[in-house]
Design an enzyme around this catalytic site. Sequence first.
Site, PDB file in Angstrom:
ATOM      1  N   HIS A   1     109.969 150.438  13.902  1.00 52.94           N
ATOM      2  CA  HIS A   1     110.653 150.855  12.682  1.00 52.94           C
ATOM      3  C   HIS A   1     110.866 152.357  12.675  1.00 52.94           C
ATOM      4  O   HIS A   1     111.957 152.856  12.395  1.00 52.94           O
ATOM      5  CB  HIS A   1     109.844 150.421  11.451  1.00 52.94           C
ATOM      6  CG  HIS A   1     110.567 150.646  10.174  1.00 52.94           C
ATOM      7  ND1 HIS A   1     110.300 151.705   9.347  1.00 52.94           N
ATOM      8  CD2 HIS A   1     111.596 149.978   9.589  1.00 52.94           C
ATOM      9  CE1 HIS A   1     111.103 151.654   8.303  1.00 52.94           C
ATOM     10  NE2 HIS A   1     111.906 150.616   8.427  1.00 52.94           N
ATOM     11  N   PHE A  25     109.514 156.537   5.771  1.00 49.19           N
ATOM     12  CA  PHE A  25     110.080 155.626   6.770  1.00 49.19           C
ATOM     13  C   PHE A  25     109.288 155.571   8.075  1.00 49.19           C
ATOM     14  O   PHE A  25     109.115 154.513   8.658  1.00 49.19           O
ATOM     15  CB  PHE A  25     111.529 156.007   7.073  1.00 49.19           C
ATOM     16  CG  PHE A  25     112.511 155.403   6.117  1.00 49.19           C
ATOM     17  CD1 PHE A  25     112.504 154.042   5.858  1.00 49.19           C
ATOM     18  CD2 PHE A  25     113.470 156.180   5.492  1.00 49.19           C
ATOM     19  CE1 PHE A  25     113.418 153.467   4.987  1.00 49.19           C
ATOM     20  CE2 PHE A  25     114.390 155.622   4.615  1.00 49.19           C
ATOM     21  CZ  PHE A  25     114.370 154.269   4.372  1.00 49.19           C
TER      22      PHE A  25
HETATM   23 CU1  C2O Z   1     113.382 150.017   7.209  1.00 52.46          CU
HETATM   24 CU2  C2O Z   1     112.104 149.227   3.893  1.00 52.46          CU
HETATM   25  O1  C2O Z   1     112.691 150.069   5.419  1.00 52.46           O
END
Ligand code: C2O
Length: 561
Positions: free
Chosen positions: A158, A329
């Site tokens: 991510h 993030f």
């Molecule tokens: Cu990629 Cu809730 O974020």
Amino acid sequence: MASFLVSWSITSTSLAKQSHFAKRNPRLRVSCEKNQTEISHENFDRRNLLLGMGGLYGSSNLLSISPALATPIEAPDFTKCSRGTNLSTGQPLDVNCCPPLSREIIDYKLPPVTRMRFRPAAHLATAEYIEKFETAVELMKALPDDDPRSFMQQANVHCAYCNLTHEQVGASDLRIQIHNCWLFFPWHRWYLYFYERILGKLIDDPTFGLPFWNWDNPEGMFMPAMFANSYSPLYDARRNVYHLPPAIADLSYSGKDAKHPSKIIPHNLTLMYREMIRHARHLEDFYGAKYSTGSKPNPGPGTVERGSHTAIHSWVGEATRTGEDMGNFYSSARDTLFFSHHANIDRLWTVWQDFRGPKAKHFTDSDWLNTTFLFYDENARLVRVKVGDTMDHIKMGYDFQKVDIPWQKKKPRAHWKKSKVASTSGAPSADSIFPIKLDKVIKVLVPRPKKSRSKRDKENEEELLVIEGIDVDTATFVKFDVFVNDEDDDPYVLDKAEYAGSYSQLPHKNSSRVKTKIRLGLTELLEDLDCEDDEYILVTLVPKAGGDDITIGGIKIIYVS
Ligand code: C2O
């Protein structure tokens, strides 16, 4: 200054190969006449590169662009991943989330579905299920650090796709950002898909599905108990301790606790109505704005992404400026709650599609459908996946527990009908004050190019309020709310028709300035306020977080069919 003529055939490969040219010639300017195009470094995109290269390397100076030139984002080259730079300080980031490399990349084909995976609502999950889930997460945490399926490597996936660490193939000056654009839903669907399969494989259960955090339902509007147990592998110490159960999750959270706690639930329900229905009638508004090779980050987030999604992230994360884990993030996927939060977002995508009936449920733009990403699958193979394969979760082999949708009819009520506040406010008009810093409340009159529209007009064209050139630093949490003809002038009451919506952004590790936009549906809102015959609306912009750092470029009303 070079000058090239432009003809009409080119392949995207020639472009990709030659992109280094742009780096060496940042001031490249191509000026053309008639069917020629002006190219400047200020507005550098892949198509421009193409023009420049064709001119230089083509057999003649004659080069043309196919209007349907495909420029989807291509799966990143992991060997080009770099830690990234804080663009305002020029310093390298103090986190490195680049993935392990692999010798082979496999084009992923959805396997035939023999047994469905079942995703339960977290608050309804059985003790037996919780035990299974905990075991799976424990096993994931026990994998060696360099295993691409390990807990930390999975969290880094991510981080890497959101922290400007992967280069854009074909536009090496730019980096990939899968948030605040139309990649938000499909990218996270693939991410959860593999995460779930990895967990399932670790416990040898092909039916295992992630639990979803049903925060849009009052029954599920608190942190699910399984995540709040400090002895559980699902627990994360880096959370806001005031938001452990039984605190009610605030979908309008702006970094401070709600002024009117008893209103959190009605606020949440009307907010969901706005995000999923009122403002989500057009594909772009629900999914987010187009983002393809050559696009700068953050062209514009969809309704859910910028609203409830961001709010939950920052509500869960530590109450600090940087908000780890969930509130930033780069670190958010270090909290297992991330995956249940996003399983609910993924479910809301299916709910929205069900509401659409015969209307288009997704883009047909090949730049969207052909976007590709890389992930490691449950067998630690590096696979290339396509956005076009995420259209149907059933074909992907999983389904959700059915739950009530309590916000479907929660249309916010008008506090003032036929308000005359626009004509009496004395506020300046929209053409005179922008750009403007949002360090205080701003009131502005916005002209309506069309008024007294017939029922037919309204069916054919949606009236939209566009707030554009929203200039923000991606390292900060920012939020502002938008009100229309709000006579109460109370920006803390949000379950009223006068509250039109918000912009909010979660902080990133990297700092860079982006310009973004939002669109808010006005047709139904103006009907509710009974002011469809007015020439102007009074728009109030209320900074709720980081206003000093937000500049608004302009506001206008448009009509979209
Ligand atoms: Cu990629 Cu809730 O974020």
